[in-house]
Design an enzyme around this catalytic site. Sequence first.
Site, PDB file in Angstrom:
ATOM      1  N   ASP A 129       0.853  -1.194   0.000  1.00 52.32           N
ATOM      2  CA  ASP A 129       0.000   0.000   0.000  1.00 52.32           C
ATOM      3  C   ASP A 129       0.885   1.240   0.000  1.00 52.32           C
ATOM      4  O   ASP A 129       1.757   1.385   0.845  1.00 52.32           O
ATOM      5  CB  ASP A 129      -0.902   0.006   1.237  1.00 52.32           C
ATOM      6  CG  ASP A 129      -2.050   1.008   1.102  1.00 52.32           C
ATOM      7  OD1 ASP A 129      -2.420   1.359  -0.042  1.00 52.32           O
ATOM      8  OD2 ASP A 129      -2.580   1.441   2.145  1.00 52.32           O
ATOM      9  N   HIS A 136      -4.169  13.767   0.783  1.00 53.66           N
ATOM     10  CA  HIS A 136      -4.395  12.860   1.915  1.00 53.66           C
ATOM     11  C   HIS A 136      -3.251  12.971   2.931  1.00 53.66           C
ATOM     12  O   HIS A 136      -3.495  13.119   4.132  1.00 53.66           O
ATOM     13  CB  HIS A 136      -4.525  11.415   1.419  1.00 53.66           C
ATOM     14  CG  HIS A 136      -4.588  10.396   2.523  1.00 53.66           C
ATOM     15  ND1 HIS A 136      -5.660  10.313   3.392  1.00 53.66           N
ATOM     16  CD2 HIS A 136      -3.718   9.433   2.908  1.00 53.66           C
ATOM     17  CE1 HIS A 136      -5.431   9.339   4.263  1.00 53.66           C
ATOM     18  NE2 HIS A 136      -4.266   8.788   3.994  1.00 53.66           N
ATOM     19  N   ARG A 145      -0.019  15.967  13.292  1.00 55.36           N
ATOM     20  CA  ARG A 145       1.291  16.538  13.607  1.00 55.36           C
ATOM     21  C   ARG A 145       1.228  18.052  13.622  1.00 55.36           C
ATOM     22  O   ARG A 145       0.729  18.662  14.561  1.00 55.36           O
ATOM     23  CB  ARG A 145       2.353  16.026  12.619  1.00 55.36           C
ATOM     24  CG  ARG A 145       2.805  14.603  12.925  1.00 55.36           C
ATOM     25  CD  ARG A 145       3.947  14.190  12.015  1.00 55.36           C
ATOM     26  NE  ARG A 145       3.606  14.380  10.607  1.00 55.36           N
ATOM     27  CZ  ARG A 145       2.991  13.460   9.864  1.00 55.36           C
ATOM     28  NH1 ARG A 145       2.693  12.291  10.368  1.00 55.36           N
ATOM     29  NH2 ARG A 145       2.687  13.709   8.620  1.00 55.36           N
ATOM     30  N   GLU A 203     -10.811   3.520   3.240  1.00 53.44           N
ATOM     31  CA  GLU A 203      -9.885   4.339   2.463  1.00 53.44           C
ATOM     32  C   GLU A 203     -10.180   4.080   0.999  1.00 53.44           C
ATOM     33  O   GLU A 203     -10.136   2.939   0.530  1.00 53.44           O
ATOM     34  CB  GLU A 203      -8.418   4.011   2.802  1.00 53.44           C
ATOM     35  CG  GLU A 203      -8.039   4.493   4.197  1.00 53.44           C
ATOM     36  CD  GLU A 203      -6.545   4.455   4.493  1.00 53.44           C
ATOM     37  OE1 GLU A 203      -5.808   3.687   3.829  1.00 53.44           O
ATOM     38  OE2 GLU A 203      -6.103   5.206   5.398  1.00 53.44           O
ATOM     39  N   GLU A 205      -9.246   3.784  -2.507  1.00 50.57           N
ATOM     40  CA  GLU A 205      -7.993   3.579  -3.230  1.00 50.57           C
ATOM     41  C   GLU A 205      -8.263   2.826  -4.528  1.00 50.57           C
ATOM     42  O   GLU A 205      -9.326   2.244  -4.720  1.00 50.57           O
ATOM     43  CB  GLU A 205      -7.011   2.751  -2.377  1.00 50.57           C
ATOM     44  CG  GLU A 205      -6.781   3.329  -0.988  1.00 50.57           C
ATOM     45  CD  GLU A 205      -5.561   2.745  -0.266  1.00 50.57           C
ATOM     46  OE1 GLU A 205      -4.737   2.083  -0.926  1.00 50.57           O
ATOM     47  OE2 GLU A 205      -5.463   2.970   0.957  1.00 50.57           O
ATOM     48  N   ASP A 237      -9.164   0.045   1.587  1.00 51.26           N
ATOM     49  CA  ASP A 237      -8.211  -0.328   2.633  1.00 51.26           C
ATOM     50  C   ASP A 237      -8.837   0.026   3.983  1.00 51.26           C
ATOM     51  O   ASP A 237      -8.543   1.057   4.573  1.00 51.26           O
ATOM     52  CB  ASP A 237      -6.903   0.444   2.391  1.00 51.26           C
ATOM     53  CG  ASP A 237      -5.854   0.155   3.443  1.00 51.26           C
ATOM     54  OD1 ASP A 237      -5.931  -0.904   4.082  1.00 51.26           O
ATOM     55  OD2 ASP A 237      -4.952   0.995   3.626  1.00 51.26           O
ATOM     56  N   TYR A 248       1.268   2.350  15.548  1.00 46.54           N
ATOM     57  CA  TYR A 248       2.062   2.588  14.345  1.00 46.54           C
ATOM     58  C   TYR A 248       3.499   3.058  14.593  1.00 46.54           C
ATOM     59  O   TYR A 248       4.332   2.991  13.691  1.00 46.54           O
ATOM     60  CB  TYR A 248       1.334   3.560  13.398  1.00 46.54           C
ATOM     61  CG  TYR A 248       1.563   5.026  13.644  1.00 46.54           C
ATOM     62  CD1 TYR A 248       2.407   5.759  12.800  1.00 46.54           C
ATOM     63  CD2 TYR A 248       0.931   5.678  14.682  1.00 46.54           C
ATOM     64  CE1 TYR A 248       2.607   7.112  13.014  1.00 46.54           C
ATOM     65  CE2 TYR A 248       1.129   7.020  14.907  1.00 46.54           C
ATOM     66  CZ  TYR A 248       1.969   7.733  14.061  1.00 46.54           C
ATOM     67  OH  TYR A 248       2.167   9.067  14.272  1.00 46.54           O
ATOM     68  N   THR A 353      -4.874   6.294  -0.018  1.00 43.28           N
ATOM     69  CA  THR A 353      -6.143   7.016  -0.051  1.00 43.28           C
ATOM     70  C   THR A 353      -6.102   8.144  -1.079  1.00 43.28           C
ATOM     71  O   THR A 353      -5.160   8.936  -1.099  1.00 43.28           O
ATOM     72  CB  THR A 353      -6.429   7.607   1.343  1.00 43.28           C
ATOM     73  OG1 THR A 353      -6.356   6.558   2.283  1.00 43.28           O
ATOM     74  CG2 THR A 353      -7.801   8.262   1.398  1.00 43.28           C
TER      75      THR A 353
HETATM   76 MN    MN Z   1      -4.240   2.785   2.700  1.00 41.55          MN
END
Ligand code: MN
Length: 424
Positions: A129, A136, A145, A203, A205, A237, A248, A353
């Site tokens: 991916d 995005h 952030r 998502e 895609e 996704d 993550y 995405t």
């Molecule tokens: Mn994705």
Amino acid sequence: MSAEPVPQNIVHPASDSDFSIHNIPFGIFSTARDSQPRAATRYGDYVIDLRLVRQLGFFKDLNLPEAIFARPALNDFIALGKPVTSAVRARLQELLRDERGFGSFFAYCAVPVQAARMHLPVEIGDYTDFYSSKEHATNVGKMFRDPDNALLPNWKHIPVGYHGRASSVFISGTPVKRPVGQFKPTETGGTPGFGPTRLLDFELEMAFVVGRPTQPGQRIPVARAEDYIFGLVLFNDWSARDIQAWEYVPLGPFLGKNFASTVSPWIVTLEALEPFRTEGPAQEPSPLPYLQFEGPKNYDINLEVAIRPADGEETVVCRSNFKYMYWNMCQQLAHHTVNGCNMRVGDLCASGTISGPEPASFGSMLELTWRGARPLTLADGSVRKFIEDGDTVILRGFAAREGIRVGFGEASGKVLPADPWPLS
Ligand code: MN
């Protein structure tokens, strides 16, 4: 699944059909009468059994291997190479155009789409991916952030991606069970939360199917990359945002992603998409030489996402376009193999995405509702921050230009409640 009789003559598609004579995609289907999954194309509202077309002798001069269309995945057919797959596609167009000569082949080989059960079109060895929409990546960077410095320093130099999980890529129509997992401890600390995800998302895609293998150590130059791309599908996704946010760091997506991805059943060939080539966004700064390309490498494909609540009518929540991708598929493939990583036929590379510039073109609930701060109201009056149990999420896509329409149909999945937890 009903098996209504098929008309003796060719039934041509309506003008708004995704599956016009210009499309002729490839997929795998079975029927109640014959449960063996096998190769097919789609023409309007009919699925055409390629095994039977071959039996009638229409591919005789193409010297196809024995039983090539009787296999439960298209990998071996695709591996024959574009000269062969193109000739098959052109022959089908010829047969479907010649009403008087070949009308009767239709009654023998066609099945109404309602009577066909679709299967994964390829056996997927690996799924990657990417993260190639600037809009995005910018939206996510703003939310999580720095609003003023949203893109990370590598983003305009690397088509960022990660290795996903091929085992949980499912065909459209497969239900998706709400996953259970860990979430961030509360602001005040403590142990992590655990339970069904509260932030289930889609998502929007697209994914391309690799059509030609490479050896370990072999690079695919950006200028040759199209030779290695067989075609495209729609790709959802599915993402559990709370699980994703906690897990993550530092290695990236894992259980927040690998519980399910949904693909559309028909692989639309790169050839069918040729009339819809277009320029992508300008790339500034210029990428390194191995990522530089010439000519239009993006495709103008209209995309949308609809949510249909249980027993409710659907609402389109997003309209986007594949042409917004900053990094194109050729750059993705050149980058993926620049270190010598080998590709296999049937590997799937998803775009990331696909968000556009307008808020209504954002390709996930995370962005559409801005992390839940701006809930969406559906046609039935209900409100969504993320996806609820009983909701069906439907991706659609088509390209149209000067009377030519080529589409993908749907990639849909209904969300089922989580299993009881904790598991004993
Ligand atoms: Mn994705």
